[in-house]
Design a protein around this motif. Structure first.
Motif, PDB file in Angstrom:
ATOM      1  N   UNK A 139       1.071  -1.169  -0.050  1.00 25.24           N
ATOM      2  CA  UNK A 139      -0.195   0.063   0.149  1.00 25.24           C
ATOM      3  C   UNK A 139       0.918   1.270   0.106  1.00 25.24           C
ATOM      4  N   UNK A 140       1.639   1.330   0.685  1.00 20.42           N
ATOM      5  CA  UNK A 140       2.823   2.377   0.886  1.00 20.42           C
ATOM      6  C   UNK A 140       3.466   2.657  -0.555  1.00 20.42           C
ATOM      7  N   UNK A 141       3.988   1.570  -1.109  1.00 18.38           N
ATOM      8  CA  UNK A 141       4.444   1.782  -2.369  1.00 18.38           C
ATOM      9  C   UNK A 141       3.568   2.163  -3.524  1.00 18.38           C
ATOM     10  N   UNK A 142       2.280   1.891  -3.585  1.00 19.65           N
ATOM     11  CA  UNK A 142       1.106   2.364  -4.336  1.00 19.65           C
ATOM     12  C   UNK A 142       0.965   3.823  -4.154  1.00 19.65           C
ATOM     13  N   UNK A 143       0.876   4.242  -2.797  1.00 14.66           N
ATOM     14  CA  UNK A 143       0.701   5.820  -2.517  1.00 14.66           C
ATOM     15  C   UNK A 143       1.978   6.491  -2.842  1.00 14.66           C
ATOM     16  N   UNK A 144       3.060   6.030  -2.497  1.00 10.27           N
ATOM     17  CA  UNK A 144       4.323   6.901  -2.908  1.00 10.27           C
ATOM     18  C   UNK A 144       4.271   6.922  -4.438  1.00 10.27           C
ATOM     19  N   UNK A 145       4.169   5.856  -4.949  1.00 13.96           N
ATOM     20  CA  UNK A 145       4.336   6.140  -6.456  1.00 13.96           C
ATOM     21  C   UNK A 145       3.120   7.070  -7.096  1.00 13.96           C
ATOM     22  N   UNK A 146       1.977   7.157  -6.675  1.00 14.66           N
ATOM     23  CA  UNK A 146       1.000   8.036  -7.005  1.00 14.66           C
ATOM     24  C   UNK A 146       1.379   9.548  -6.412  1.00 14.66           C
TER      25      UNK A 146
ATOM     26  N   UNK B 284       8.334  22.800 -14.998  1.00 14.05           N
ATOM     27  CA  UNK B 284       9.565  23.475 -15.004  1.00 14.05           C
ATOM     28  C   UNK B 284      10.408  23.201 -15.990  1.00 14.05           C
ATOM     29  N   UNK B 285      10.171  22.147 -16.846  1.00  7.97           N
ATOM     30  CA  UNK B 285      10.684  21.621 -18.090  1.00  7.97           C
ATOM     31  C   UNK B 285      12.310  21.254 -17.487  1.00  7.97           C
ATOM     32  N   UNK B 286      12.173  20.307 -16.272  1.00  9.87           N
ATOM     33  CA  UNK B 286      13.288  19.887 -15.907  1.00  9.87           C
ATOM     34  C   UNK B 286      13.981  18.728 -16.796  1.00  9.87           C
ATOM     35  N   UNK B 287      15.113  18.581 -17.265  1.00 11.57           N
ATOM     36  CA  UNK B 287      15.577  17.374 -17.843  1.00 11.57           C
ATOM     37  C   UNK B 287      15.468  16.148 -17.177  1.00 11.57           C
ATOM     38  N   UNK B 288      14.928  15.046 -17.940  1.00 12.08           N
ATOM     39  CA  UNK B 288      14.665  13.771 -17.185  1.00 12.08           C
ATOM     40  C   UNK B 288      13.540  13.612 -16.330  1.00 12.08           C
ATOM     41  N   UNK B 289      12.248  14.445 -16.594  1.00 13.85           N
ATOM     42  CA  UNK B 289      11.103  14.448 -15.915  1.00 13.85           C
ATOM     43  C   UNK B 289      10.250  13.280 -16.355  1.00 13.85           C
ATOM     44  N   UNK B 290      10.416  12.685 -17.549  1.00 12.42           N
ATOM     45  CA  UNK B 290       9.960  11.343 -18.194  1.00 12.42           C
ATOM     46  C   UNK B 290      10.476  10.317 -17.382  1.00 12.42           C
ATOM     47  N   UNK B 291      11.636  10.393 -16.957  1.00 11.83           N
ATOM     48  CA  UNK B 291      12.364   9.198 -16.249  1.00 11.83           C
ATOM     49  C   UNK B 291      11.649   9.018 -14.933  1.00 11.83           C
ATOM     50  N   UNK B 292      11.415  10.415 -14.319  1.00  4.96           N
ATOM     51  CA  UNK B 292      10.579  10.358 -13.127  1.00  4.96           C
ATOM     52  C   UNK B 292       9.178   9.718 -13.162  1.00  4.96           C
ATOM     53  N   UNK B 293       8.680   9.830 -14.351  1.00  6.05           N
ATOM     54  CA  UNK B 293       7.169   9.234 -14.198  1.00  6.05           C
ATOM     55  C   UNK B 293       7.236   7.971 -14.758  1.00  6.05           C
ATOM     56  N   UNK B 294       8.284   7.532 -15.512  1.00 11.26           N
ATOM     57  CA  UNK B 294       8.512   6.154 -15.528  1.00 11.26           C
ATOM     58  C   UNK B 294       8.809   5.493 -14.104  1.00 11.26           C
ATOM     59  N   UNK B 295       9.569   6.083 -13.446  1.00 15.31           N
ATOM     60  CA  UNK B 295       9.985   5.272 -12.266  1.00 15.31           C
ATOM     61  C   UNK B 295       9.031   5.342 -11.220  1.00 15.31           C
ATOM     62  N   UNK B 296       8.021   6.436 -11.197  1.00 17.40           N
ATOM     63  CA  UNK B 296       6.805   6.562 -10.385  1.00 17.40           C
ATOM     64  C   UNK B 296       5.847   5.285 -10.802  1.00 17.40           C
ATOM     65  N   UNK B 297       5.614   5.085 -12.262  1.00 10.92           N
ATOM     66  CA  UNK B 297       4.768   4.092 -12.664  1.00 10.92           C
ATOM     67  C   UNK B 297       5.183   2.707 -12.153  1.00 10.92           C
ATOM     68  N   UNK B 298       6.694   2.523 -12.131  1.00 13.83           N
ATOM     69  CA  UNK B 298       7.180   1.202 -11.747  1.00 13.83           C
ATOM     70  C   UNK B 298       7.134   1.202 -10.117  1.00 13.83           C
ATOM     71  N   UNK B 299       7.059   2.075  -9.347  1.00 19.34           N
ATOM     72  CA  UNK B 299       6.708   2.058  -7.917  1.00 19.34           C
ATOM     73  C   UNK B 299       5.255   1.520  -7.704  1.00 19.34           C
ATOM     74  N   UNK B 300       4.589   2.177  -8.512  1.00 18.89           N
ATOM     75  CA  UNK B 300       3.055   1.711  -8.497  1.00 18.89           C
ATOM     76  C   UNK B 300       2.839   0.122  -9.045  1.00 18.89           C
TER      77      UNK B 300
ATOM     78  N   UNK C 290      14.741  -0.628  -4.178  1.00 17.59           N
ATOM     79  CA  UNK C 290      14.499   0.105  -5.386  1.00 17.59           C
ATOM     80  C   UNK C 290      13.612   1.485  -5.094  1.00 17.59           C
ATOM     81  N   UNK C 291      12.659   1.346  -4.015  1.00 24.07           N
ATOM     82  CA  UNK C 291      11.808   2.280  -3.719  1.00 24.07           C
ATOM     83  C   UNK C 291      12.948   3.574  -3.011  1.00 24.07           C
ATOM     84  N   UNK C 292      14.032   2.981  -2.178  1.00 26.43           N
ATOM     85  CA  UNK C 292      14.765   3.999  -1.896  1.00 26.43           C
ATOM     86  C   UNK C 292      15.625   4.765  -2.933  1.00 26.43           C
ATOM     87  N   UNK C 293      15.963   3.848  -3.926  1.00 26.90           N
ATOM     88  CA  UNK C 293      16.791   4.522  -4.925  1.00 26.90           C
ATOM     89  C   UNK C 293      15.932   5.462  -6.057  1.00 26.90           C
ATOM     90  N   UNK C 294      14.641   5.091  -5.969  1.00 26.99           N
ATOM     91  CA  UNK C 294      13.798   5.911  -6.684  1.00 26.99           C
ATOM     92  C   UNK C 294      13.571   7.197  -5.845  1.00 26.99           C
TER      93      UNK C 294
END
Length: 182
Positions: A100-107, A120-136, A164-168
């Motif tokens: 449950x924590x991983x799903x909530x943290x990913x969301x 903010x047009x940060x470079x790598x924002x798409x990587x963060x979205x991918x990692x968040x989806x992997x957490x979920x 994995x969650x800590x690395x993300x």
């Protein structure tokens, strides 16, 4: 002053993730015959943490936040006692809570990435979205529990997901942090 506190916050977030990585690695390398010993050690560790927090309350000024910390220490103590009393079922409950924590943290990270990093047009924002989806997805995998039925294998899966969650979390803090030199 504000930038110093923000720097402390960033270091604290990264150190918490590093400690969680160490716990994840410990869960991964622990042999199956020592799983019950690790559960007992976690229970006693929670009781010791609750005792230390209670003693800190006794030596502190009696302001509202210290009463909140005392309440937290009492809840940690109850959790530690429950871990010791119900040793056999702790890993299944831990798997449920951690899933449950991983799903909530990913969301939460998905929302923050979409709201702040993309705008903010940060470079790598798409990587963060991918990692968040992997957490979920990893949280849903732990919740459905399809492949493991022994406490040792469940502990290894939880340890891997914690790693994995800590690395993300570290990647998220580094890429989203709004100030470059803090």
């Amino acid at each position: 002053m504000l930038f110093q506190e923000l720097g402390k916050l960033k270091r604290s977030m990264i150190m918490t993730s590093v400690i969680m990585m160490a716990v994840g690695i410990l869960m991964l390398i622990c042999p199956e015959r020592y799983v019950s010993l690790l559960v007992v050690a976690a229970g006693y560790g929670l009781l010791i943490l609750a005792t230390v927090m209670g003693l800190e309350f006794l030596s502190s000024k009696k302001v509202l936040i210290n009463y909140v910390y005392l309440t937290g220490s009492l809840l940690i103590g109850i959790l530690g006692a429950a871990v010791l009393f119900y040793r056999k079922d702790v890993l299944q409950v831990l798997g449920l809570i951690f899933g449950i924590f991983l799903v909530v943290e990913g969301l939460n990270e998905l929302f923050n990435t979409w709201k702040y990093a993309r705008r903010a047009q940060r470079s790598g924002w798409w990587l963060l979205i991918l990692l968040s989806l992997l957490l979920i997805v990893s949280g849903i995998i732990i919740l459905t529990n399809p492949w493991w039925d022994t406490p040792g294998s469940l502990m290894k899966v939880i340890g891997a997901m914690m790693l994995f969650s800590s690395a993300v979390g570290i990647v998220h803090v580094v890429l989203i942090w709004p100030f470059k030199n803090i």
